[in-house]
Design a protein around this motif. Structure first.
Motif, short mmCIF file in Angstrom:
data_model
loop_
_atom_site.label_atom_id
_atom_site.label_comp_id
_atom_site.label_asym_id
_atom_site.label_seq_id
_atom_site.Cartn_x
_atom_site.Cartn_y
_atom_site.Cartn_z
N GLU A 10 8.74 -110.23 25.83
CA GLU A 10 8.37 -111.65 25.78
C GLU A 10 6.88 -111.80 25.54
N ASN A 11 6.09 -110.99 26.21
CA ASN A 11 4.64 -111.04 26.01
C ASN A 11 4.28 -110.68 24.57
N ASP A 12 4.98 -109.70 24.02
CA ASP A 12 4.72 -109.29 22.64
C ASP A 12 4.95 -110.45 21.67
N VAL A 13 6.00 -111.22 21.91
CA VAL A 13 6.27 -112.38 21.06
C VAL A 13 5.11 -113.36 21.13
N GLU A 14 4.62 -113.65 22.32
CA GLU A 14 3.51 -114.60 22.45
C GLU A 14 2.23 -114.04 21.83
N ILE A 15 1.98 -112.77 22.04
CA ILE A 15 0.78 -112.16 21.45
C ILE A 15 0.82 -112.31 19.94
N ARG A 16 1.97 -112.03 19.36
CA ARG A 16 2.12 -112.15 17.90
C ARG A 16 1.90 -113.59 17.42
N GLN A 17 2.33 -114.56 18.22
CA GLN A 17 2.12 -115.96 17.85
C GLN A 17 0.64 -116.30 17.75
N HIS A 18 -0.18 -115.64 18.54
CA HIS A 18 -1.63 -115.88 18.49
C HIS A 18 -2.31 -115.02 17.43
N VAL A 19 -1.83 -113.82 17.24
CA VAL A 19 -2.49 -112.87 16.35
C VAL A 19 -2.16 -113.14 14.88
N GLU A 20 -0.92 -113.50 14.58
CA GLU A 20 -0.52 -113.66 13.17
C GLU A 20 -1.38 -114.69 12.41
N PRO A 21 -1.66 -115.87 12.94
CA PRO A 21 -2.52 -116.80 12.19
C PRO A 21 -3.92 -116.22 11.94
N TRP A 22 -4.45 -115.52 12.93
CA TRP A 22 -5.76 -114.91 12.77
C TRP A 22 -5.70 -113.84 11.68
N LEU A 23 -4.66 -113.01 11.69
CA LEU A 23 -4.52 -111.98 10.66
C LEU A 23 -4.38 -112.59 9.27
N THR A 24 -3.66 -113.68 9.18
CA THR A 24 -3.50 -114.37 7.89
C THR A 24 -4.84 -114.84 7.37
N SER A 25 -5.67 -115.41 8.24
CA SER A 25 -6.98 -115.88 7.79
C SER A 25 -7.88 -114.71 7.40
N VAL A 26 -7.79 -113.61 8.13
CA VAL A 26 -8.58 -112.42 7.78
C VAL A 26 -8.14 -111.88 6.43
N ARG A 27 -6.82 -111.82 6.21
CA ARG A 27 -6.31 -111.34 4.91
C ARG A 27 -6.81 -112.21 3.77
N LYS A 28 -6.79 -113.53 3.96
CA LYS A 28 -7.28 -114.44 2.92
C LYS A 28 -8.76 -114.20 2.65
N LEU A 29 -9.51 -114.05 3.72
CA LEU A 29 -10.94 -113.80 3.58
C LEU A 29 -11.19 -112.51 2.82
N LEU A 30 -10.48 -111.46 3.19
CA LEU A 30 -10.67 -110.17 2.53
C LEU A 30 -10.20 -110.19 1.08
N SER A 31 -9.10 -110.87 0.80
CA SER A 31 -8.63 -110.91 -0.58
C SER A 31 -9.58 -111.74 -1.43
N GLY A 32 -10.15 -112.80 -0.86
CA GLY A 32 -11.13 -113.59 -1.59
C GLY A 32 -12.38 -112.79 -1.90
N THR A 33 -12.82 -111.99 -0.95
CA THR A 33 -13.99 -111.14 -1.15
C THR A 33 -13.71 -110.10 -2.23
N ALA A 34 -12.53 -109.50 -2.18
CA ALA A 34 -12.17 -108.50 -3.19
C ALA A 34 -12.09 -109.15 -4.57
#
Length: 109
Positions: free
Chosen positions: A71-95
């Protein structure tokens, strides 16, 4: 340390990871994840060693701890996934920016 004690420790770490994710404290989350991995490795080592089988109450407690961690893993992922998405966008834009600069011979910031 018994395998049940290791599961208790992992459950405590898992709850702390939820708190870190809620607070967007990514450095703390990474540190806790490393500690969680070390505990997991301890469980794997304990599983390889000969141990007494768990009694019914201990097995039930182990199942509760695992369910709580899932259950904790599910909640952690709910917080981490949006952050990872924004990081991916930032990195792909830089590339992409670097590729455009390289293609057109533009160098610099």
């Amino acid at each position: 340390m018994s395998s049940l004690a290791l599961y208790e420790s992992m459950s405590t770490l898992s709850a702390a990871m939820v708190e870190a994710a809620r607070a967007n404290d990514w450095d703390r989350l990474v540190k806790l994840e490393r500690e969680m991995a070390a505990s997991r490795d301890g469980i794997l080592r304990a599983a390889g060693a000969s141990q007494e089988p768990l009694g019914a109450a201990e097995a039930a407690r182990k199942a509760e701890l695992i369910a709580a961690m899932l259950e904790n893993d599910v909640e952690i992922r709910q917080h981490v996934e949006p952050w990872l998405t924004s990081v991916r966008k930032l990195l792909s834009g830089t590339a992409r920016d670097r590729a455009v600069r390289a293609a057109y011979g533009a160098f610099g910031p």
